[in-house]
Design a protein around this motif. Structure first.
Motif, short mmCIF file in Angstrom:
data_model
loop_
_atom_site.label_atom_id
_atom_site.label_comp_id
_atom_site.label_asym_id
_atom_site.label_seq_id
_atom_site.Cartn_x
_atom_site.Cartn_y
_atom_site.Cartn_z
N ASN A 146 -120.16 -8.33 45.70
CA ASN A 146 -118.93 -7.59 45.97
C ASN A 146 -117.73 -8.38 45.45
OD1 ASN A 146 -116.49 -6.85 47.65
ND2 ASN A 146 -117.93 -5.30 48.37
N ILE A 147 -116.74 -7.67 44.91
CA ILE A 147 -115.57 -8.34 44.35
C ILE A 147 -114.86 -9.19 45.40
CG2 ILE A 147 -114.09 -6.33 44.82
CD1 ILE A 147 -113.84 -8.87 41.88
N HIS A 148 -114.92 -8.79 46.67
CA HIS A 148 -114.30 -9.58 47.73
C HIS A 148 -115.00 -10.94 47.87
CE1 HIS A 148 -111.73 -6.33 48.98
NE2 HIS A 148 -112.75 -5.52 49.16
N ILE A 149 -116.32 -10.93 47.72
CA ILE A 149 -117.08 -12.18 47.80
C ILE A 149 -116.72 -13.09 46.64
CG2 ILE A 149 -119.38 -13.19 47.73
CD1 ILE A 149 -118.87 -11.90 50.34
N VAL A 150 -116.65 -12.53 45.44
CA VAL A 150 -116.30 -13.32 44.26
C VAL A 150 -114.91 -13.91 44.42
CG1 VAL A 150 -115.95 -13.26 41.77
CG2 VAL A 150 -117.81 -11.94 42.79
N ASN A 151 -113.96 -13.11 44.88
CA ASN A 151 -112.60 -13.61 45.08
C ASN A 151 -112.57 -14.68 46.17
OD1 ASN A 151 -111.57 -11.88 43.15
ND2 ASN A 151 -111.05 -10.28 44.63
N PHE A 152 -113.40 -14.51 47.17
CA PHE A 152 -113.47 -15.51 48.24
C PHE A 152 -113.89 -16.86 47.69
CE2 PHE A 152 -116.40 -17.84 51.03
CZ PHE A 152 -115.53 -18.21 52.04
N PHE A 153 -114.94 -16.87 46.87
CA PHE A 153 -115.43 -18.14 46.32
C PHE A 153 -114.45 -18.73 45.32
CE2 PHE A 153 -119.65 -16.81 47.88
CZ PHE A 153 -119.99 -17.98 48.53
N LEU A 168 -119.99 -23.79 60.38
CA LEU A 168 -120.71 -22.67 60.98
C LEU A 168 -120.55 -21.41 60.14
CD1 LEU A 168 -122.26 -21.34 63.34
CD2 LEU A 168 -120.04 -20.92 64.43
N ILE A 169 -119.31 -21.12 59.74
CA ILE A 169 -119.05 -19.93 58.93
C ILE A 169 -119.74 -20.04 57.57
CG2 ILE A 169 -117.23 -18.58 57.81
CD1 ILE A 169 -115.38 -19.37 60.08
N GLU A 170 -119.72 -21.24 56.97
CA GLU A 170 -120.36 -21.44 55.68
C GLU A 170 -121.87 -21.22 55.77
OE1 GLU A 170 -119.33 -25.26 54.22
OE2 GLU A 170 -117.22 -24.76 53.89
N LYS A 171 -122.49 -21.64 56.88
CA LYS A 171 -123.92 -21.42 57.06
C LYS A 171 -124.26 -19.93 57.10
CE LYS A 171 -125.18 -25.72 59.45
NZ LYS A 171 -125.76 -26.31 60.68
N VAL A 172 -123.43 -19.17 57.81
CA VAL A 172 -123.66 -17.73 57.90
C VAL A 172 -123.51 -17.08 56.52
CG1 VAL A 172 -122.80 -15.58 58.90
CG2 VAL A 172 -122.94 -17.63 60.31
N ALA A 197 -112.16 -11.54 57.82
CA ALA A 197 -110.81 -11.53 57.23
C ALA A 197 -110.76 -12.44 56.01
CB ALA A 197 -109.79 -11.98 58.28
N CYS A 198 -111.39 -13.61 56.09
CA CYS A 198 -111.41 -14.53 54.95
C CYS A 198 -112.08 -13.89 53.73
CB CYS A 198 -112.14 -15.82 55.33
SG CYS A 198 -111.23 -16.91 56.45
N ILE A 199 -113.19 -13.20 53.97
CA ILE A 199 -113.93 -12.57 52.87
C ILE A 199 -113.15 -11.39 52.30
CG2 ILE A 199 -116.01 -11.28 52.28
CD1 ILE A 199 -117.52 -13.03 54.27
N ASN A 200 -112.62 -10.54 53.18
CA ASN A 200 -111.90 -9.35 52.72
C ASN A 200 -110.62 -9.70 51.97
OD1 ASN A 200 -113.82 -7.60 53.83
ND2 ASN A 200 -112.78 -7.52 55.81
N LEU A 201 -109.97 -10.79 52.38
CA LEU A 201 -108.73 -11.21 51.73
C LEU A 201 -108.99 -12.14 50.54
CD1 LEU A 201 -106.51 -11.95 54.88
CD2 LEU A 201 -106.38 -9.96 53.36
N GLY A 202 -110.24 -12.62 50.40
CA GLY A 202 -110.54 -13.56 49.33
C GLY A 202 -109.80 -14.87 49.50
N TYR A 203 -109.79 -15.36 50.74
CA TYR A 203 -108.99 -16.55 51.04
C TYR A 203 -109.71 -17.43 52.07
CZ TYR A 203 -105.01 -19.38 52.58
OH TYR A 203 -104.16 -20.42 52.88
N TRP A 204 -109.85 -18.71 51.74
CA TRP A 204 -110.43 -19.69 52.65
C TRP A 204 -109.30 -20.51 53.25
CZ3 TRP A 204 -114.32 -19.85 55.55
CH2 TRP A 204 -114.94 -21.02 55.98
#
Length: 222
Positions: A167-174, A85-89, A40-47
């Motif tokens: 993926n644009i979702h990954i870029v938005n997430f970061f 943990l999530i950051e490691k994955v 959900a964090c990745i798809n929404l681009g939100y941490w």
């Protein structure tokens, strides 16, 4: 506080120890929920803001003649255990993808997965001994740039991630992951109020090594 801060089991801001997390992950439904949170964090681009709250503990450096100067101390950043943990994955997946796309310069990884200082030492020893077998003298240059991670330019890093074909979702997430962080400082029994710390790539994150490698990538081709 100082006497316990070097202990790997020191509670993080979420008060969750790694031993607790290992027990939780034994239950499949808990693991599925954590995976769902990550996706959900990745798809929404939100941490999540909860994951952006850090604790910074100031500890004395060992064997100093005097502790009257700030340089005799160093800050240790404690992140939320679940976020680590999530950051490691995410970090492992990101490294796999950019290596598969040949986006990392060969001199940065050489096909080896460096996960810690010990891994790096073993890898360097192997490479040097391999050179000796071939009658080749090997030399190593290492340098430390103070405050390197906090100094990374946010806009440039986003451009590099886009160029890496992520993926644009990954870029938005970061883009969201790197901003609006907060911390409070602990020194002995003193606890400060919460500060905003928009310092881009933070200390202690499992994502810092791969993000810094990507950041340096263009320079190695100049």
């Amino acid at each position: 506080m100082i006497s316990n801060c070097n202990n790997l089991s020191t509670p993080r801001p979420d008060k969750l120890l790694w031993s607790h997390l290992k027990s939780i992950l034994k239950y499949n439904e808990c693991l599925i929920n954590i995976v769902n949170i990550t996706n959900a964090c990745i798809n929404l681009g939100y941490w999540l803001a909860h994951f952006k709250k850090l604790s910074t503990i100031v500890i004395p450096k060992p064997n100093k003649q005097s502790y009257d100067l700030p340089k005799s101390f160093r800050p240790i950043v404690l992140l939320n255990t679940l976020s680590k943990l999530i950051e490691k994955v995410i970090g492992k997946r990101l490294q796999f993808q950019v290596v598969a796309n040949d986006f990392i310069h060969p001199s940065q990884l050489r096909g080896l997965k460096f996960k810690s200082t010990i891994d790096t030492g073993i890898a360097l020893t192997y490479i040097i001994h391999l050179g000796w077998v071939k009658n080749i003298l090997s030399s190593t240059l290492a340098f430390d740039i103070a405050q390197f991670f906090p100094s990374l330019n946010h806009h440039l890093l986003m451009c590099i991630l886009q160029k890496a074909g992520l993926n644009i979702h990954i870029v938005n997430f970061f883009a969201n992951y790197l901003i609006n962080r907060k911390t409070n400082y602990f020194w002995n029994n003193f606890s400060s109020f919460i500060f905003d710390i928009n310092i881009e790539v933070g200390q202690g994150s499992a994502l810092s090594p791969i993000l810094s490698a990507l950041y340096l990538f263009p320079f190695l081709y100049i």
